[in-house]
Scaffold this active site. Structure first.
Site, PDB file in Angstrom:
ATOM      1  N   GLY A  12       1.264  -1.054  -0.019  1.00 16.32           N
ATOM      2  CA  GLY A  12       0.050  -0.151   0.512  1.00 16.32           C
ATOM      3  C   GLY A  12       1.139   1.386  -0.069  1.00 16.32           C
ATOM      4  O   GLY A  12       2.001   1.378  -0.104  1.00 16.32           O
ATOM      5  N   ASP A  13       0.098   2.404  -0.300  1.00 16.96           N
ATOM      6  CA  ASP A  13       0.574   3.491  -0.475  1.00 16.96           C
ATOM      7  C   ASP A  13       2.220   3.569  -1.413  1.00 16.96           C
ATOM      8  O   ASP A  13       2.988   4.270  -1.051  1.00 16.96           O
ATOM      9  CB  ASP A  13       1.760   4.206   0.963  1.00 16.96           C
ATOM     10  CG  ASP A  13       0.220   4.190   2.185  1.00 16.96           C
ATOM     11  OD1 ASP A  13      -0.879   4.377   2.079  1.00 16.96           O
ATOM     12  OD2 ASP A  13       0.494   3.456   3.239  1.00 16.96           O
ATOM     13  N   LYS A  16      -0.717   5.861  -5.262  1.00 12.45           N
ATOM     14  CA  LYS A  16      -1.802   5.804  -6.399  1.00 12.45           C
ATOM     15  C   LYS A  16      -2.616   6.379  -6.711  1.00 12.45           C
ATOM     16  O   LYS A  16      -2.593   6.523  -7.805  1.00 12.45           O
ATOM     17  CB  LYS A  16      -2.279   4.350  -5.874  1.00 12.45           C
ATOM     18  CG  LYS A  16      -1.885   2.744  -5.403  1.00 12.45           C
ATOM     19  CD  LYS A  16      -2.892   2.014  -5.228  1.00 12.45           C
ATOM     20  CE  LYS A  16      -2.879   1.899  -3.722  1.00 12.45           C
ATOM     21  NZ  LYS A  16      -2.047   2.018  -2.640  1.00 12.45           N
ATOM     22  N   GLY A  40      -5.548   5.942   1.201  1.00 16.72           N
ATOM     23  CA  GLY A  40      -5.629   7.408   1.827  1.00 16.72           C
ATOM     24  C   GLY A  40      -4.696   7.844   0.725  1.00 16.72           C
ATOM     25  O   GLY A  40      -3.574   7.342   0.894  1.00 16.72           O
ATOM     26  N   HIS A  41      -5.319   8.052   0.178  1.00 23.10           N
ATOM     27  CA  HIS A  41      -4.312   8.216  -1.830  1.00 23.10           C
ATOM     28  C   HIS A  41      -4.539   9.699  -1.707  1.00 23.10           C
ATOM     29  O   HIS A  41      -4.849  10.758  -1.924  1.00 23.10           O
ATOM     30  CB  HIS A  41      -5.318   8.344  -2.350  1.00 23.10           C
ATOM     31  CG  HIS A  41      -5.579   6.124  -2.696  1.00 23.10           C
ATOM     32  ND1 HIS A  41      -6.622   6.268  -3.442  1.00 23.10           N
ATOM     33  CD2 HIS A  41      -5.025   5.397  -2.036  1.00 23.10           C
ATOM     34  CE1 HIS A  41      -6.829   4.385  -3.611  1.00 23.10           C
ATOM     35  NE2 HIS A  41      -5.900   3.969  -2.490  1.00 23.10           N
ATOM     36  N   GLN A 221      -4.885  -0.372  -1.299  1.00 21.49           N
ATOM     37  CA  GLN A 221      -4.193  -1.041  -0.714  1.00 21.49           C
ATOM     38  C   GLN A 221      -3.006  -1.390  -1.207  1.00 21.49           C
ATOM     39  O   GLN A 221      -2.605  -1.143  -2.578  1.00 21.49           O
ATOM     40  CB  GLN A 221      -4.451  -2.319  -0.109  1.00 21.49           C
ATOM     41  CG  GLN A 221      -5.478  -2.137   1.618  1.00 21.49           C
ATOM     42  CD  GLN A 221      -6.948  -1.088   0.966  1.00 21.49           C
ATOM     43  OE1 GLN A 221      -8.524  -1.334  -0.111  1.00 21.49           O
ATOM     44  NE2 GLN A 221      -7.410   0.214   1.317  1.00 21.49           N
ATOM     45  N   ARG A 302       5.378   4.539   8.943  1.00 23.02           N
ATOM     46  CA  ARG A 302       6.168   3.347   8.094  1.00 23.02           C
ATOM     47  C   ARG A 302       6.760   3.067   7.819  1.00 23.02           C
ATOM     48  O   ARG A 302       7.610   4.029   8.340  1.00 23.02           O
ATOM     49  CB  ARG A 302       4.982   3.969   6.842  1.00 23.02           C
ATOM     50  CG  ARG A 302       4.132   4.603   6.379  1.00 23.02           C
ATOM     51  CD  ARG A 302       4.096   4.504   4.730  1.00 23.02           C
ATOM     52  NE  ARG A 302       2.652   5.543   4.742  1.00 23.02           N
ATOM     53  CZ  ARG A 302       3.201   6.854   3.593  1.00 23.02           C
ATOM     54  NH1 ARG A 302       3.609   6.932   3.158  1.00 23.02           N
ATOM     55  NH2 ARG A 302       1.384   6.726   3.220  1.00 23.02           N
ATOM     56  N   GLY A 410       8.851  12.675  -7.333  1.00 20.30           N
ATOM     57  CA  GLY A 410       8.732  13.659  -5.852  1.00 20.30           C
ATOM     58  C   GLY A 410       6.512  14.072  -6.056  1.00 20.30           C
ATOM     59  O   GLY A 410       6.015  13.304  -7.042  1.00 20.30           O
TER      60      GLY A 410
HETATM   61  P1  GDP Z   1      -1.400   5.629  -1.984  1.00 18.75           P
HETATM   62  O1  GDP Z   1      -2.259   4.870  -0.461  1.00 18.75           O
HETATM   63  O2  GDP Z   1      -0.531   4.464  -2.970  1.00 18.75           O
HETATM   64  O3  GDP Z   1      -2.007   6.546  -3.090  1.00 18.75           O
HETATM   65  O4  GDP Z   1      -0.139   6.354  -1.444  1.00 18.75           O
HETATM   66  P2  GDP Z   1      -0.085   7.642  -0.237  1.00 18.75           P
HETATM   67  O5  GDP Z   1      -1.022   8.646  -0.521  1.00 18.75           O
HETATM   68  O6  GDP Z   1      -0.800   7.217   1.134  1.00 18.75           O
HETATM   69  O7  GDP Z   1       1.698   7.854  -0.143  1.00 18.75           O
HETATM   70  C1  GDP Z   1       1.924   8.515  -1.084  1.00 18.75           C
HETATM   71  C2  GDP Z   1       3.044   9.605  -0.653  1.00 18.75           C
HETATM   72  O8  GDP Z   1       4.290   9.974  -0.626  1.00 18.75           O
HETATM   73  C3  GDP Z   1       1.930  10.633  -0.710  1.00 18.75           C
HETATM   74  O9  GDP Z   1       2.421  11.626   0.577  1.00 18.75           O
HETATM   75  C4  GDP Z   1       2.322  11.643  -2.071  1.00 18.75           C
HETATM   76  O10 GDP Z   1       2.364  12.318  -2.021  1.00 18.75           O
HETATM   77  C5  GDP Z   1       3.487  10.914  -2.024  1.00 18.75           C
HETATM   78  N1  GDP Z   1       4.562  10.716  -3.665  1.00 18.75           N
HETATM   79  C6  GDP Z   1       3.880  10.377  -4.177  1.00 18.75           C
HETATM   80  N2  GDP Z   1       4.277  10.182  -5.169  1.00 18.75           N
HETATM   81  C7  GDP Z   1       5.311  10.421  -4.742  1.00 18.75           C
HETATM   82  C8  GDP Z   1       7.069  10.659  -5.098  1.00 18.75           C
HETATM   83  O11 GDP Z   1       7.894  10.674  -6.392  1.00 18.75           O
HETATM   84  N3  GDP Z   1       7.806  11.602  -4.664  1.00 18.75           N
HETATM   85  C9  GDP Z   1       7.745  12.085  -3.038  1.00 18.75           C
HETATM   86  N4  GDP Z   1       8.946  12.458  -2.949  1.00 18.75           N
HETATM   87  N5  GDP Z   1       6.378  11.373  -2.746  1.00 18.75           N
HETATM   88  C10 GDP Z   1       5.669  11.288  -3.479  1.00 18.75           C
HETATM   89  P1  IMO Z   2      -3.980   2.469   0.698  1.00 19.77           P
HETATM   90  O1  IMO Z   2      -5.242   2.509  -0.716  1.00 19.77           O
HETATM   91  C1  IMO Z   2      -1.127   0.773   3.282  1.00 19.77           C
HETATM   92  C2  IMO Z   2      -2.856  -2.168   6.217  1.00 19.77           C
HETATM   93  C3  IMO Z   2      -3.510  -1.636   7.298  1.00 19.77           C
HETATM   94  C4  IMO Z   2      -3.060  -3.417   8.490  1.00 19.77           C
HETATM   95  C5  IMO Z   2      -3.787  -4.125   6.870  1.00 19.77           C
HETATM   96  C6  IMO Z   2      -5.280  -4.133   7.251  1.00 19.77           C
HETATM   97  O2  IMO Z   2      -3.800   4.225   0.675  1.00 19.77           O
HETATM   98  O3  IMO Z   2      -2.438   2.522   0.110  1.00 19.77           O
HETATM   99  P2  IMO Z   2      -7.545  -2.731   7.869  1.00 19.77           P
HETATM  100  O4  IMO Z   2      -8.145  -1.523   8.332  1.00 19.77           O
HETATM  101  O5  IMO Z   2      -7.840  -2.684   5.863  1.00 19.77           O
HETATM  102  O6  IMO Z   2      -7.996  -4.230   7.994  1.00 19.77           O
HETATM  103  O7  IMO Z   2      -6.434  -3.311   7.447  1.00 19.77           O
HETATM  104  O8  IMO Z   2      -4.187  -3.294   5.993  1.00 19.77           O
HETATM  105  N1  IMO Z   2      -4.058  -0.889   5.300  1.00 19.77           N
HETATM  106  C7  IMO Z   2      -2.589  -0.287   4.684  1.00 19.77           C
HETATM  107  N2  IMO Z   2      -2.136   0.353   4.276  1.00 19.77           N
HETATM  108  N3  IMO Z   2      -2.275   1.843   3.003  1.00 19.77           N
HETATM  109  C8  IMO Z   2      -3.514   1.744   3.023  1.00 19.77           C
HETATM  110  O9  IMO Z   2      -4.175   1.476   1.873  1.00 19.77           O
HETATM  111  C9  IMO Z   2      -3.944   0.498   3.454  1.00 19.77           C
HETATM  112  N4  IMO Z   2      -5.041  -0.093   4.421  1.00 19.77           N
HETATM  113  C10 IMO Z   2      -5.248  -0.834   5.752  1.00 19.77           C
HETATM  114  O10 IMO Z   2      -1.850  -1.000   7.881  1.00 19.77           O
HETATM  115  O11 IMO Z   2      -2.078  -3.143   8.047  1.00 19.77           O
HETATM  116 MG    MG Z   3      -2.068   5.162   0.556  1.00 20.60          MG
END
Ligand code: GDP
Ligand code: IMO
Ligand code: MG
Length: 423
Positions: A12-13, A16, A40-41, A221, A302, A410
């Protein structure tokens, strides 16, 4: 017209939300197919930062239709807060956001159950986001769930029955709670939801496809959190992999076109569970600090480590990834050496495939590559890439056998570089 799917290949994270926003101008429709407000996107553009939880990340690009599919679980109270904040910031949603009547509702008691089950697990807890995801999907599969379409008819009775069932379970667990306030907010959310277009999204998507429209499915995720293929039991409760787009939207497998797999140039994980390449040293802290690796929903730190190519290859196989997207390479800009895990050593034996259980005793086998020690965050084209960075990309492509088509340097929408590699 085909449907493309974009999903995370790690825990995850991966970024996306950012890339869905970047790719949206090429599509007519963006659709979420699983997960809920555990996601959390994050999107950044024009000096603004937005974090989306239930609303698809295509919402900022013109008047594109955004769909919340049947595979999603929706918390009306959180949805109302998210949607109102977006509308207040000048992004009207009501005409563009369609919500499946078959999406399941997260009730206040689901959130309490999530907390109660975690508490009962003690040290073995999953470290969930606490949003009620597991209990809501459990009710769906055990045929006890409430769906968005239920709010239109005789809802109070359905709600009371489901709540009573949850209360019995909570009593058996001896878990005390008070949901009076949360419940009042939740019902305001239910009323708010009625202002949106509640649709049969499987019909809508298939009609749009037959009219020649293009659809981008946004995963939540990551593949290693998939309930079947992730590091079970430390996973979420939905199918985060490509197949989830078929069941979560009502799209036939043959209609899937490109599968975009996103990964960070390193690796992170939030919550408990195995993470073979996790770093507990200064390098891990450096990645965490430079990458601002704190959860966008929970704010949790994280866990950080090197890229794991064994897990990535597995995710690519399960998803049928056709194009790779590498995120956050800028975070590694100032490292002299970069490591990549190419195999696992278990009880002295080296394996290069993802095994049944990675919960214990997995030692990563690394190769070391020279860093590029160049600030890449302002680069605009692949022609500017340093030699060592190109070597890192070539190494990854050779290992993963899929082209890396986009590199993100970035968080901003503009910090995205497309590569024009041969197919
Ligand atoms: P998602 O859940 O897959 O949409 O990802 P999240 O938003 O939870 O986490 C990605 C984090 O990295 C966010 O704070 C973005 O703003 C940041 N981010 C995305 N792409 C880049 C990148 O290429 N470089 C840096 N430094 N940050 C990035
Ligand atoms: P995005 O879409 C990172 C993790 C939680 C936990 C496990 C189960 O932003 O990438 P849940 O609440 O789904 O039952 O938790 O999955 N988890 C994530 N980790 N990014 C996420 O979403 C996540 N959604 C759930 O931390 O380990
Ligand atoms: Mg996220």
């Amino acid at each position: 017209m085909k449907v493309d799917v974009l999903l995370g290949l790690q825990w995850g994270d991966e970024g996306k939300g950012k890339v869905v926003d970047v790719l949206t101008p090429r599509y007519d429709v963006v659709a979420r197919f699983q997960g809920g407000p555990n996601a959390g996107h994050t999107l950044e553009f024009e000096g603004q930062k937005y974090v989306l939880r239930s609303i698809p990340s295509g919402i900022f690009q013109g008047d594109k239709v955004n769909i919340v599919g049947n595979g999603v679980v929706l918390d009306p109270a959180l949805f109302k807060a998210e949607a109102e904040a977006l509308e207040a910031s000048g992004h009207p949603l009501k005409s563009r956001l369609h919500i499946s009547k078959k999406a399941h509702l997260i009730m206040p008691t689901h959130r309490v159950l999530d907390a109660a089950y975690e508490y009962a697990k003690g040290d073995a807890k999953v470290g969930t986001t606490g949003k009620g995801i597991g209990p809501t999907y459990t009710d769906k599969v055990s045929r006890n769930g409430l769906r968005v379409g239920d709010i239109l008819h005789n809802f109070d009775q359905k709600y009371a029955e489901a709540k009573a069932r949850h209360e019995r379970a909570l009593k058996a667990l001896g878990y005390s709670y008070d949901i009076a306030e949360a419940e009042a907010e939740w019902f305001k959310g239910v009323e708010y939801l009625k202002q949106f277009q509640l649709v049969d999204s499987e019909h809508e998507i298939n009609r749009l496809l037959s009219e020649g429209k293009s659809v981008l499915c946004e995963g939540a995720q990551g593949s290693m959190l998939d309930v079947d293929f992730g590091s079970y039991p430390f996973v979420t409760s939905s199918n985060t992999v490509c197949a989830g787009a078929c069941t979560g939207l009502g799209i036939a497998p043959g209609k899937i076109g490109e599968v975009y797999g996103i990964f960070k140039a390193y690796c992170t994980r939030v919550g408990a569970g195995p993470f073979p390449t996790e770093l507990f040293d200064e390098t891990g802290d450096k990645i965490c600090t430079l990458g601002h690796e704190f959860g966008s929903v929970t704010g949790r730190k994280r866990r950080c480590g090197w890229i794991d190519l064994v897990a990535l290859k597995y995710a690519i196989m399960i998803n049928g990834v056709t194009r790779l997207i590498m995120m956050k390479s800028d975070v590694l800009d100032m490292f002299d050496t970069i490591k990549a895990c190419v195999a696992y050593r278990i009880n002295g034996t080296e394996i290069d495939y993802y095994p049944y259980d990675i919960n214990e005793g997995v030692e990563p086998v690394y190769v070391e590559l020279p860093g590029w020690t160049t600030d890449m965050s302002n680069m605009q084209s692949e022609d500017e890439f340093p030699e060592e960075f190109n070597a890192y990309l070539s190494f990854l492509e050779e290992q993963l056998e899929v082209p890396i088509k986009i590199v993100s340097v970035g968080p901003d929408r503009a910090q995205t570089i497309e590569r024009y590699t041969e197919e």
